[in-house]
Design a protein around this motif. Structure first.
Motif, PDB file in Angstrom:
ATOM      1  N   SER A  18      -9.983  30.777 -18.494  1.00 49.98           N
ATOM      2  CA  SER A  18     -10.785  30.215 -17.553  1.00 49.98           C
ATOM      3  C   SER A  18     -10.858  28.641 -17.730  1.00 49.98           C
ATOM      4  N   GLN A  19     -10.559  27.882 -16.611  1.00 46.06           N
ATOM      5  CA  GLN A  19     -10.528  26.614 -16.549  1.00 46.06           C
ATOM      6  C   GLN A  19     -12.083  26.310 -16.771  1.00 46.06           C
ATOM      7  N   SER A  20     -12.748  26.881 -15.749  1.00 44.39           N
ATOM      8  CA  SER A  20     -14.041  26.429 -15.445  1.00 44.39           C
ATOM      9  C   SER A  20     -14.973  27.180 -16.319  1.00 44.39           C
ATOM     10  N   THR A  71     -16.085  31.254 -13.288  1.00 45.46           N
ATOM     11  CA  THR A  71     -15.554  32.278 -12.364  1.00 45.46           C
ATOM     12  C   THR A  71     -16.166  33.524 -12.586  1.00 45.46           C
ATOM     13  N   GLU A 115      -1.410  26.909  -1.523  1.00 44.40           N
ATOM     14  CA  GLU A 115      -2.706  26.419  -1.534  1.00 44.40           C
ATOM     15  C   GLU A 115      -2.953  25.159  -1.086  1.00 44.40           C
TER      16      GLU A 115
HETATM   17  C1  F6R Z   1      -5.270  27.316  -8.391  1.00 42.89           C
HETATM   18  C2  F6R Z   1      -6.459  27.703  -8.868  1.00 42.89           C
HETATM   19  C3  F6R Z   1      -7.315  28.788  -8.980  1.00 42.89           C
HETATM   20  C4  F6R Z   1      -7.904  29.175 -10.280  1.00 42.89           C
HETATM   21  C5  F6R Z   1      -8.811  30.307 -10.475  1.00 42.89           C
HETATM   22  C6  F6R Z   1      -9.346  30.517 -11.721  1.00 42.89           C
HETATM   23  O1  F6R Z   1      -4.728  26.331  -8.277  1.00 42.89           O
HETATM   24  O2  F6R Z   1      -7.136  26.619  -9.450  1.00 42.89           O
HETATM   25  O3  F6R Z   1      -6.393  30.002  -8.571  1.00 42.89           O
HETATM   26  O4  F6R Z   1      -7.033  29.202 -11.344  1.00 42.89           O
HETATM   27  O5  F6R Z   1      -9.631  30.392  -9.500  1.00 42.89           O
HETATM   28  O6  F6R Z   1     -10.406  29.589 -11.958  1.00 42.89           O
HETATM   29  P1  F6R Z   1     -10.803  29.507 -13.482  1.00 42.89           P
HETATM   30  O7  F6R Z   1      -9.711  29.130 -14.159  1.00 42.89           O
HETATM   31  O8  F6R Z   1     -11.814  28.251 -13.517  1.00 42.89           O
HETATM   32  O9  F6R Z   1     -11.454  30.706 -13.977  1.00 42.89           O
END
Ligand code: F6R
Length: 603
Positions: free
Chosen positions: A342-344, A347, A483
């Motif tokens: 997860s980036q953030s 999620t 998107e």
């Molecule tokens: C697409 C995008 C989303 C995120 C997804 C998961 O460009 O950014 O599909 O990858 O919402 O987000 P994280 O990585 O923050 O859990």
């Protein structure tokens, strides 16, 4: 989803709130508002439907100044975007900004309505504000009222609150949604995420679920859900101020694509030692199987990881869309790892999957970009990627560093299980180290990608196709394009097309063929010809080894030469640029695509 900002201190609160909200606008942008205590301790509310710009316009016409306030940028869940539904919501005693969903809002509305509250909006937030007001009326103690409210509210939320009779203070509480408290030289702040406070503070406190913060200009106090004081240690924010600013680029997305070489270098710098992966013990001990949980782009990184680990390590890997994980009734064993990507790190579905995996006894690892985020704190071991803040709603650099972690994990497991020789392991890591230069080359040739992007000017539909390692890459390319351009795009395993989807090919429809694997070149050629003979415009992404396919394409972009294993990373950059330029040509708002928001904190 939804950004919260609060400030109390010596500076002008309105200016500070707007600066914070600007940095949080990626979390939602359908309406915005502020509540500011003026010099006479009267609260002034300004809020409007639309982007933050619309709020700034209103504030320019009717300036509001003060020393303490809360602000919000919204991504609608309950109630359409409108002036009335914009936050803050409140009463004559208090005002609230909210991120998340109050699940029992109907019940609360009925109860509070019967007690004489008249609602001005359709939001769940207003139910929370009125509940808090009703509790505060009897107690006149903000902390006690907040504790009582937390006991009644169901769902996940982060709240920022100002009480009119405590004009110097901001209160904050979280249950499931992120919230930080930051202390700067000129005051105290609350915010949904670090970029909002980067310019003003370096020390931040991450609120835990159920914790309540009281923030003043010169400090903050924290309490648990029973009202006991909590001693918290600040976390130092290392991200640079510039990282959260556009720095001369037309859009954050373009800036962040240009930051990919640096993000890769920094991530490898953290996790490569003496030419081999060092994943801080995350996969030490028995590890017979992996389950990866993630959403969207992060899930595509997991799919690349699955391919790598099954090919290189011969270890079974299952990839689950995090929102579906619980419905699969996962079968987990103690000798496996559950890897959340997860980036953030916020999620909601990924976090819920981590919690479920832990409750089933699995050991969890997080590949997370935001330090101190919920996933990073809840997994048994967090591997923090070094992309820095990602502001663009469409993920770019965070994806590339997630891929880096997949390579390093595969190599580490391959070595541990004897599936890879040390020599091959070193070779792959050396190739990874050369990747930033290859990405720079791809970016430098973006003029050719811009030409390809013109093929999408009138497109309503398109396909991305690939085989093997290129298939997850095609999925990611397709997601990126849809998107931000709003073109209906689907990705297919190239061999699967003729089992149904080929019937959708119409004259002039772009089909992006991703062909980076030499051994699959001839099969891809056939697939390209199949769609071309039905009228498709074939756009090829290839490598020097598969470049001869260009003869079967209308446009081709040849990726810089790398180890064939690493093409998902270079191809991703090319497809990000393709989506970016196609979106710009179509006049789309690249950084703020419609209906979307970054950091999906609702399920
Ligand atoms: C697409 C995008 C989303 C995120 C997804 C998961 O460009 O950014 O599909 O990858 O919402 O987000 P994280 O990585 O923050 O859990």
């Amino acid at each position: 989803m939804c950004g919260i900002m609060g400030y109390t201190g010596k500076a002008d609160a309105t200016g500070r709130l707007l600066a914070g909200l600007r940095a949080l606008e990626y979390r939602g942008y359908d309406s915005a508002g502020v509540a500011v205590m003026d010099a006479e301790n009267r609260v002034r509310i300004v809020k409007t439907k639309g982007r933050l710009r619309a709020l700034e316009d209103r504030l320019e016409k009717c300036p509001v100044h003060g020393h303490c306030g809360i602000g919000h940028t919204r991504w609608a869940t309950h109630g359409a975007p409108s002036d009335a539904n914009a936050h803050p919501h409140g009463t004559d005693r208090l005002y609230v900004v909210h991120n998340g969903i109050i699940e029992n809002d109907r019940e609360l509305r009925a109860e509070l309505g019967a007690r004489g509250y008249a609602f001005q909006s359709q939001t769940d937030t207003e139910a929370a504000a009125c509940l808090l007001d009703s509790l505060y009326a009897g107690m006149e103690d903000p902390l006690a009222a907040l504790r009582a409210a937390v006991a009644r509210l169901r769902g996940s939320y982060a709240l920022g609150v100002i009480f009119l009779d405590h004009p110097e203070e901001i209160y904050a509480v979280r249950e499931g949604n992120p919230l930080i408290v930051a202390l700067g030289e000129d005051g105290g702040m609350i915010a949904s995420d670090i970029p909002a406070v980067l310019r003003f503070a370096r020390d931040c406190y991450v609120l835990e679920d159920g914790e309540i913060a009281r923030v003043r200009a010169d400090g903050a106090e924290f309490f648990d859900r029973d009202g006991r004081p909590v001693c918290k240690r600040p976390e130092r924010i290392e991200w640079s101020t510039e990282a959260a600013e556009r720095g001369g680029f037309a859009h954050f997305m373009l800036k962040e694509i240009h930051e990919e070489p640096l993000a890769v270098r920094q991530t490898l710098g953290r996790y490569v030692k003496d030419g081999l992966p060092d994943l801080r013990g995350a996969f030490d001990g028995e590890c017979e199987r992996l389950t990866m949980v993630a959403c969207g782009t992060a899930m595509h990184a997991a799919l690349v990881g699955k391919w790598l680990m099954e090919w290189l390590v011969r270890i079974p890997v299952e990839v689950c869309i995090a929102s579906e994980f619980r419905y699969n009734r996962p079968v987990l064993s103690p000798n496996q790892r559950v890897v959340a990507i997860s980036q953030s790190g916020e999620t909601a579905d990924t976090l819920a999957a981590v919690r479920l995996a832990k409750s089933l006894g699995a050991r969890t690892v997080g590949v997370v970009n935001v330090p101190g985020s919920s996933v990073a704190r809840e997994v048994d071991q967090a591997l923090i990627t070094c992309a820095g803040p990602e502001i663009s709603v469409a993920s770019t650099k965070a994806y590339t560093v997630q891929l880096m972690m997949m390579y390093l994990t595969a190599v580490q497991l391959g070595l541990a299980r004897g599936a890879l020789s040390r020599e091959r392991a070193r070779q792959i890591v050396a190739a990874l180290t050369a990747l930033p230069a290859a990405i720079e080359t791809a970016i430098a040739q973006s003029e050719r990608i811009q030409r390809m992007a013109a093929c999408f000017d009138d497109a309503e539909n398109c396909f991305f196709i690939g085989r093997g390692l290129d298939y997850p890459g095609a999925m990611e390319g397709s997601l990126k394009l849809k998107e931000i351009t709003y073109i209906h795009s689907e990705s297919y395993a190239a061999g699967e097309l003729k089992h149904g989807a080929i019937s959708l090919i119409t004259r002039g429809m772009p089909v992006v063929a991703l062909s980076t694997q030499e051994e699959l070149k001839e099969k891809m050629r056939s697939n390209m010809r199949e769609v071309a003979s039905r009228g498709a415009r074939v756009l090829l992404l290839a490598t020097p080894q598969t470049a001869e396919l260009a003869g079967d394409a209308e446009e081709a972009f040849i990726l810089p030469d790398t180890d064939a294993l690493l093409t998902p990373a270079t191809a991703a950059v090319a497809m990000q640029l393709l989506a970016y330029y196609a979106a710009v040509r179509r006049g789309c708002d690249v950084d703020k695509p419609r209906n979307l928001a970054k950091s999906v904190t609702v399920e």
